[in-house]
Design a protein around this motif. Structure first.
Motif, PDB file in Angstrom:
ATOM      1  N   LEU A  25     -48.126 -15.094  -7.707  1.00  0.00           N
ATOM      2  CA  LEU A  25     -49.334 -14.863  -8.378  1.00  0.00           C
ATOM      3  C   LEU A  25     -50.694 -15.476  -7.575  1.00  0.00           C
ATOM      4  CD1 LEU A  25     -48.699 -14.372 -11.828  1.00  0.00           C
ATOM      5  CD2 LEU A  25     -49.547 -12.648 -10.433  1.00  0.00           C
ATOM      6  N   SER A  91     -51.682  -8.218 -13.729  1.00  0.00           N
ATOM      7  CA  SER A  91     -51.784  -9.785 -13.506  1.00  0.00           C
ATOM      8  C   SER A  91     -52.714  -9.861 -12.252  1.00  0.00           C
ATOM      9  CB  SER A  91     -50.763 -10.514 -13.569  1.00  0.00           C
ATOM     10  OG  SER A  91     -49.892 -10.394 -14.700  1.00  0.00           O
ATOM     11  N   LEU A  95     -56.543 -11.158 -12.351  1.00  0.00           N
ATOM     12  CA  LEU A  95     -56.793 -12.505 -11.914  1.00  0.00           C
ATOM     13  C   LEU A  95     -57.961 -12.693 -10.551  1.00  0.00           C
ATOM     14  CD1 LEU A  95     -53.342 -14.447 -11.919  1.00  0.00           C
ATOM     15  CD2 LEU A  95     -55.341 -15.096 -12.995  1.00  0.00           C
ATOM     16  N   SER A 160     -52.869 -18.540 -14.351  1.00  0.00           N
ATOM     17  CA  SER A 160     -52.145 -17.558 -14.300  1.00  0.00           C
ATOM     18  C   SER A 160     -51.027 -17.621 -15.692  1.00  0.00           C
ATOM     19  CB  SER A 160     -51.170 -17.571 -13.291  1.00  0.00           C
ATOM     20  OG  SER A 160     -50.478 -18.722 -13.248  1.00  0.00           O
TER      21      SER A 160
END
Lengths: 225, 228, 241
Positions: A25, A91, A95, A160
């Motif tokens: 991520l 996500s 983000l 995250s």
């Protein structure tokens, strides 16, 4: 109650998977966030007040609302539009939108630190605005705000953890799972905190090496701009 | 779209907003007090103290706030202390805020020119008098813009208290959503309420930063990295 | 044949009129020294020629381009005009060679190898052939300014503008830069120099333009420096001594 770390450490495989997803991520959103942020910074500085105003609204909205609420909006917004993305994809999108706004401010400061004479010299050589940004302003700007960028992307990795709230199976979600199975939350979170710190140090190292690669002048001469 | 959001829901959200403000003040107050001690500890003459406190700050700053919250909320009961969501959130945010405020304030204390420390020493002021009468007043002037800026972070981070069940604004939104399921509208209103809390403070912070140009700490353009 | 013509040019910064009524022309191959006290508007006039500032009135024609026209082809204009600044403005993150090849490659779409050859030849011209791989910060002020001149020359401009290019230099280093400019003048380049170096102007310039309070107060050959026709120029020269 006796503290027993071995019960948690035996779950190292699971934690490694969680940490790997967190790292993934962080890596993906660092790249996408930087791109969005830089484009946004260029928009903020543009002559056209339309682009400048839109970019400003974007940045202020993100910076004055919590990430938890942003990720819910992205999650429910996308599903109400009919998309069914994985938690990971949602996500990444949330983000990216978040870090893009903060990066935009950092890069804007970076571009502003490029001396007016540099822009004029580039302009009088006949370079277009985009060429001026790419060839003349970008690298000195990044070099000047590199520490701030590094800190920002490490914070991104820490943030995250919030994506666990939409069931992304990153490190925090893994920690919750382990502690609910072993009934040892203290040990679990101590170890997981340690892993996050290790990840921060790793990121700092990677950024330092990357800096050496993209700033050949700095590598050769050892000086800052 | 058939919106079944009614006045009672809005009232509930406003109540949540109230608790967000309370939690923010708790975090700022507690974090401020602890942060002040941390700042002093970072510049203490005793090296061991400096190292320990620096390590603590690095530990807190390198851990996600959510993990700290889980640690406090789930971990303390394991050690025998039972804790309410409000207290858990308050303690976590205090620990978190103290680390960041401590760093900001340490930077500001150290940014007061060396000459001031020396002048105070030459006036035969004691260590405590030097600190409180000469250094701190100047450090406070330098510290005001970034501290106000950080309070925006505190307000936003109270949203994580929802994860341990405390009913502040974000949790209020979740609860309403559980009953009428209009997530996008609800969270849009929640976001707007947060914006109304945060934006004025952000504007104030920027105005303060601009108003003292000769007192900027670093020569490099400072845009503090933030998230959340 | 006049390739630069300014007609009744006016320029104000806010409420401050810096150029009140400037008219002059420069023929092909001429070397013009633009002199005057600080605030007389000479640097502004020079910057207007390359559209670094937009004018509020009058007209400027450079190599066939109408500079005051909002739709003028700026890229073509900037290829015909080269300008060297007081603070050199070399790009610090690029080597000298990269500084020079940037224009030809990005604007003229020249091939990299050809651009490199071009860079080395202009560096040769200014006496810096061995500095191609150095970074600007490794060079002295005089060397940096010569590199800046080489950078402008690489674009093969028809006109070169020099904006007080030796004013920021150590007196010891001005010589090397002035020599380069003199050689360039000798080769037939059309040039306008804003300068305080009176002796240099006397030696090299074909035409002197003296600006005073936003207008062209007096102009002529270098003779006017010996026998000024106006009181203002007289005062300027005597102050300079």
């Amino acid at each position: 109650m006796m503290l027993d770390f071995t019960a948690i450490l035996s779950q190292w495989q699971l934690m490694l998977d969680g940490a790997a997803l967190t790292a993934k991520l962080a890596l993906v959103t660092t790249v996408t966030g930087f791109l969005i942020g830089t484009l946004c910074a260029v928009a903020r500085r543009s002559q056209s007040s339309v682009f400048s105003r839109i970019a400003a609204i974007y940045v202020e909205s993100i910076r004055n609302t919590p990430f938890l609420v942003q990720i819910f909006l992205v999650y429910f917004g996308l599903s109400s539009m009919g998309f069914s993305f994985t938690a990971f994809t949602v996500s990444v999108i949330a983000l990216t939108i978040n870090v893009g706004a903060y990066t935009a401010e950092i890069m804007r400061a970076g571009f502003e630190s490029v001396h007016k004479g540099q822009w004029e010299a580039a302009e009088t050589l006949g370079l277009t605005k985009w060429q001026q940004y790419w060839h003349v302003a970008l690298r000195p700007a990044i070099e000047r705000v590199y520490p701030a960028l590094t800190s920002q992307f490490i914070l991104l990795m820490l943030a995250s953890s919030v994506t666990s709230q939409i069931s992304t199976e990153e490190l925090t979600a893994t920690a919750n799972f382990i502690q609910s199975e072993t009934y040892r939350p203290f040990e679990t979170f101590v170890i997981v905190a340690g892993i996050y710190i290790a990840l921060s140090l790793l990121m700092r190292l990677i950024f330092w090496l990357f800096g050496l690669a993209i700033f050949p002048r700095r590598r050769r001469l050892g000086t800052m701009i | 779209m058939n919106i079944s959001l009614n006045f009672a829901h809005i009232q509930f959200l406003l109540e949540g907003t109230f608790w967000t403000v309370i939690l923010s003040l708790m975090a700022f107050g507690g974090g401020g007090m602890m942060g002040f001690l941390i700042a002093l500890g970072r510049i203490a003459p005793l090296r061991a103290l400096r190292v320990v406190i620096a390590a603590w700050v690095q530990l807190i700053q390198g851990t996600p706030l959510l993990i700290i919250m889980f640690m406090v909320y789930f971990g303390l009961p394991q050690l025998g202390l039972s804790i309410s969501p409000l207290l858990a959130a308050g303690v976590s945010l205090t620990i978190y805020a103290s680390a960041y405020l401590g760093e900001i304030w340490r930077g500001c204390i150290q940014a007061v020119p060396r000459a001031q420390w020396e002048a105070a020493e030459c006036l035969a002021l004691s260590g405590v008098q030097r600190m409180f009468k000469v250094i701190l007043p100047q450090a406070i002037k330098l510290a005001t813009p970034p501290t106000v800026g950080f309070s925006v972070q505190i307000i936003k981070n109270t949203s994580l208290a929802s994860v341990v069940g405390f009913v502040e604004l974000a949790r209020a939104g979740q609860l309403i959503n559980n009953s009428i399921f209009e997530p996008f509208i609800i969270y849009l209103i929640v976001a707007t309420l947060y914006f109304c809390l945060c934006f004025p403070v952000s504007v104030l912070s920027r105005r303060l930063e601009r108003g003292a140009p000769e007192k900027k700490i670093k020569p490099v353009p400072t845009v503090s990295p933030r998230i959340n | 044949m006049s390739i630069i013509t300014l007609r009744n040019v006016q320029k104000s910064f806010g409420h401050n009129p810096v150029l009140k009524d400037v008219s002059f022309s420069v023929n092909q191959g001429q070397v013009v020294a633009l002199i005057g006290a600080s605030g007389s508007g000479k640097s502004t006039a020079l910057r207007c020629i390359d559209r670094l500032e937009t004018i509020n009135g009058g007209s400027i024609e450079v190599c066939g381009h109408k500079v005051e026209d909002p739709h003028v082809n700026l890229r073509k204009l900037r290829q015909d005009v080269g300008i060297v600044f007081q603070s050199y403005n070399l790009f610090p993150h690029l080597t000298i060679e990269q500084n020079i090849t940037l224009g030809p490659v990005s604007v003229k779409k020249m091939a990299k190898a050809e651009a490199r050859r071009l860079a080395l030849s202009v560096l040769e011209q200014v006496g810096l052939a061995d500095k191609a791989d150095s970074y600007p910060e490794q060079l002295s002020g005089g060397q940096q300014q010569r590199a800046a001149i080489a950078r402008s020359l690489a674009m093969k401009p028809k006109v070169m503008l020099f904006d007080e290019v030796t004013s920021a230099l150590d007196p010891k280093l001005t010589g090397e830069v002035l020599r380069v400019i003199e050689r360039l003048a000798g080769s037939g380049m059309t040039m306008i120099m804003v300068t305080h170096e009176m002796n240099f102007a006397r030696r090299v310039a074909d035409k002197i333009i003296f600006m005073h309070q936003g207008t062209v107060h007096e102009s002529g050959t270098v003779e006017i420096l010996k026998t000024p026709g106006t009181a203002a120029l007289q005062e300027f020269i005597s102050n300079d001594l």
